[in-house]
Every structure is written in C-alpha cells, then in structure tokens.
Design an enzyme around this catalytic site. Structure first.
Site, PDB file in Angstrom:
ATOM      1  N   GLY A 118       0.608  -1.024  -0.134  1.00  0.00           N
ATOM      2  CA  GLY A 118      -0.202  -0.131  -0.021  1.00  0.00           C
ATOM      3  C   GLY A 118       0.244   0.761   0.042  1.00  0.00           C
ATOM      4  O   GLY A 118       1.881   0.933   0.556  1.00  0.00           O
ATOM      5  N   GLY A 133       0.558  -5.257   0.564  1.00  0.00           N
ATOM      6  CA  GLY A 133      -1.345  -4.505  -0.437  1.00  0.00           C
ATOM      7  C   GLY A 133      -0.973  -5.862  -1.898  1.00  0.00           C
ATOM      8  O   GLY A 133      -2.021  -5.881  -2.868  1.00  0.00           O
ATOM      9  N   ASP A 191      -2.763  -7.899   6.768  1.00  0.00           N
ATOM     10  CA  ASP A 191      -4.178  -7.693   6.496  1.00  0.00           C
ATOM     11  C   ASP A 191      -4.625  -8.288   4.866  1.00  0.00           C
ATOM     12  O   ASP A 191      -4.240  -8.862   4.658  1.00  0.00           O
ATOM     13  CB  ASP A 191      -4.736  -6.334   6.608  1.00  0.00           C
ATOM     14  CG  ASP A 191      -4.026  -5.010   5.489  1.00  0.00           C
ATOM     15  OD1 ASP A 191      -2.603  -5.755   5.241  1.00  0.00           O
ATOM     16  OD2 ASP A 191      -4.078  -3.831   5.449  1.00  0.00           O
ATOM     17  N   GLU A 241       4.101  -6.678   6.972  1.00  0.00           N
ATOM     18  CA  GLU A 241       3.189  -5.426   8.206  1.00  0.00           C
ATOM     19  C   GLU A 241       3.822  -5.201   9.460  1.00  0.00           C
ATOM     20  O   GLU A 241       3.243  -3.584   9.976  1.00  0.00           O
ATOM     21  CB  GLU A 241       1.609  -6.116   8.134  1.00  0.00           C
ATOM     22  CG  GLU A 241       0.912  -5.622   6.503  1.00  0.00           C
ATOM     23  CD  GLU A 241       0.809  -7.047   5.629  1.00  0.00           C
ATOM     24  OE1 GLU A 241       0.487  -6.676   4.512  1.00  0.00           O
ATOM     25  OE2 GLU A 241       1.505  -8.045   6.155  1.00  0.00           O
TER      26      GLU A 241
END
Length: 341
Positions: A78, A136, A167, A159
């Site tokens: 991300g 991501g 996630d 992460e």
C-alpha cells in the site's frame, strides 16, 4: 489492440484490451507507478475497482490480466507515504480520534473492495507477480484465479515491521500455509522466493520472466468462449502446456521451515522422544554456545538433553512458556537453525 484510456501515459493504472483470434477480448490492467515499486494508492484502487466491474459486465471480455509496470515489482504494498501524510495533516489539524481520518478510511475501504472483487471475480484473472510482491500486492495477487511467479519474485507480509497486522486477506491466507508457516510469516515478515510461494499456496505456477510476452501472445490464440468456467479451464491448460520450469533446490526452503514451525508449536513432540538441546538438522552449523538455563526454562526450552524431559502440550496458555512472544522466539530460533541447512 484497443486503448481504453488514450491519455493514460501518466495514469496510476493503464488499461488496454487485446483482441483474441475469435473476436473475444482480453483486458489488461497495469499498475503504473514503477518509481514507487507500484505502491497501491487510492487513485489506483478507484480506477481498478471501476474497470474490473466494467470488464465483469462486458460479455466480450473473456479474461483479465493484472501486472505491474517496470522490472522491479508487481506491487510492493500500500501507499504508506500518502497514508502517513494524511495522518500528519489530521493530527496537525488538532484531531485525535483516528476514526475521523477520511482519507485513511476511504483508502482501506476501497482497497478491500478491490481485493474482495478479485477473490469473487467470475472471469479468470491471470496475475503476473514478478519482482517484489508484498502486503497490498499479495492482496491483489492472492485472489486471482491464476497466479504466476518468476525467478525474481519475492513475496512477504511485512506489516509487522510498521506495527500493523497482515491485512488484505492475510487472516484467511496465512492459516492455510502448511506446517504453521503462516504464523512465522506474519511474525517475521520473512521473504518467500518462487518455490516458497508455490509451497505456501500464494502462487500457482513458475514461469520465466523472459517468457511473459510469449505467454501473452499465446493468450491471443486461445479460442475463448462466453462460458467463464470453460475459460478458466482453458487458461489452466495453457499454463500447464508451457515448458516445465524446474526450480533449483535452493528455492524450496519453506518445507523445512514449516517443519520447524510445527516443532515450535509442540515442544517437545513426545515425552518418549529424545529432545536435543538445540534445534539442528543435518548439515546445520551448531550454535556457538548453548542457551543459559534461565532462558531455556522461561521459553519452554528443555533444561537438559535427556529422554525423560517433561512433556508440554502446546498451547496451554499459562505462564511464560505459552505467551505469544515465546511462540515467536521459539519459531525464530528454530527456523534460523533450519535456514542454515
């Protein structure tokens, strides 16, 4: 070739449609931010969500290809820079409730919608996961029906290094990694090479990067139909028909690490089994010195090498021996030893 956006040279995502031999079309979406390793930004998410929905409703589109621009990465995760800037601006405005950060809320909302759409897409999606695929990027790749890795692919869930949990579907993907390897990946952010990714179930097939254009040309020769199920089968047959790319032995360390994860989750494995003082495999270098007794006791390590060492059932969440940090420590020690093989 049909351009979907003629002014897309600087667009975050490039879209094009290529006409196959029987008149059906193949939609190609290219993440277009190579300078940031195709970091997944909010504009990217909006564009991809809109176009994937349009292609899903278009009967002339037989399948979709998802790839990244540049040679280094499919998607490195991300866009943390924009998220950080939004958080700083929100805090400088005198706000303290993080739930009121509209940019962050919109980013995660749209990103997760894109991931869910890919997971539930009826038409086949071929994701070419070359280079760096992290965070991501795995969220985009994992839901695709056909996931390709090349010799330079490096996958990870990093992460934890920024204080976040995995996630983008990590809670569904990681428990399915064999041998409790998913817990190790979540706690350490360790890199997966192509063989690891296939073993962990995060990729399906290994194809040399130099064959990407040949694969795309072969897609145009397939007699696609209006039946999505048949198109899934035809794409699978095409990938299986490619010359076998045998990975070298060094590309398959994940099975060893998964075995060590299983040992870490149940230590010692049996009260009747001989338990070594240090986790070792044939060919591993020994530790320079043994762990001190206090360290062994606190973290569930056997206090001696005898076969009569008391058995522990894992997990029994009481005390030092079963705290989550001890799980992580056990895994790191065991897997470092196995990685030396």
């Amino acid at each position: 070739m049909t351009e979907v956006d003629t002014n897309a040279a600087e667009a975050p995502v490039l879209f094009e449609e290529r006409v196959a031999g029987n008149g059906t079309r193949i939609g190609i979406a290219t993440l277009n931010a190579p300078r940031t390793l195709n970091g997944f930004s909010l504009p990217m998410a909006h564009l991809l969500l809109q176009q994937l929905n349009a292609w899903a409703a278009d009967e002339g589109i037989a399948m979709v290809v998802l790839q990244g621009a540049g040679e280094k990465a499919f998607c490195a995760g991300g866009d943390l820079h924009s998220l950080y800037q939004s958080m700083r601006a929100y805090r400088d405005a005198g706000q303290s409730d993080i739930r009121g950060n509209d940019y962050a809320a919109e980013f995660f909302d749209v990103e997760y919608r894109v991931d869910y759409l890919i997971h539930t897409y009826s038409k086949p999606i071929l994701c070419w996961g070359h280079g760096i695929v992290m965070g991501g990027g795995i969220g985009l790749m994992s839901g695709a029906s056909h996931r390709v890795v090349s010799e330079r692919s490096k996958l990870a869930f990093p992460e934890i290094t920024v204080g976040l949990f995995p996630d983008v579907g990590g809670s569904w993907l990681l428990p399915r990694v064999p041998g409790n390897g998913g817990l190790f990946l979540a706690l350490t952010g360790a890199l997966l090479n192509p063989g690891d990714a296939i073993y962990a179930g995060l990729a399906d097939v290994h194809v040399a990067e130099e064959r990407r254009s040949a694969v795309f040309d072969a897609l145009l020769q397939v007699a696609w139909s209006a039946d999505a199920a048949r198109n899934h089968e035809r794409l699978s047959q095409l990938l299986l028909s490619l010359p076998a790319m045998r990975l070298p032995a060094r590309c398959w360390p994940m099975p060893r690490r998964s075995m060590r994860c299983a040992q870490a989750m149940t230590w010692p494995p049996s009260s009747n089994a001989s338990v070594p003082c240090r986790p070792m495999m044939r060919g591993c270098r020994p530790h320079r010195r043994p762990l001190p007794p206090v360290h062994r006791v606190r973290h569930g390590w056997p206090s001696n090498c005898s076969a009569a060492a008391p058995a522990r059932t894992w997990p029994a969440f009481t005390g030092w021996n079963t705290s989550p940090p001890c799980i992580a420590l056990r895994m790191v020690i065991l897997l470092k030893a196995s990685a030396r093989c």
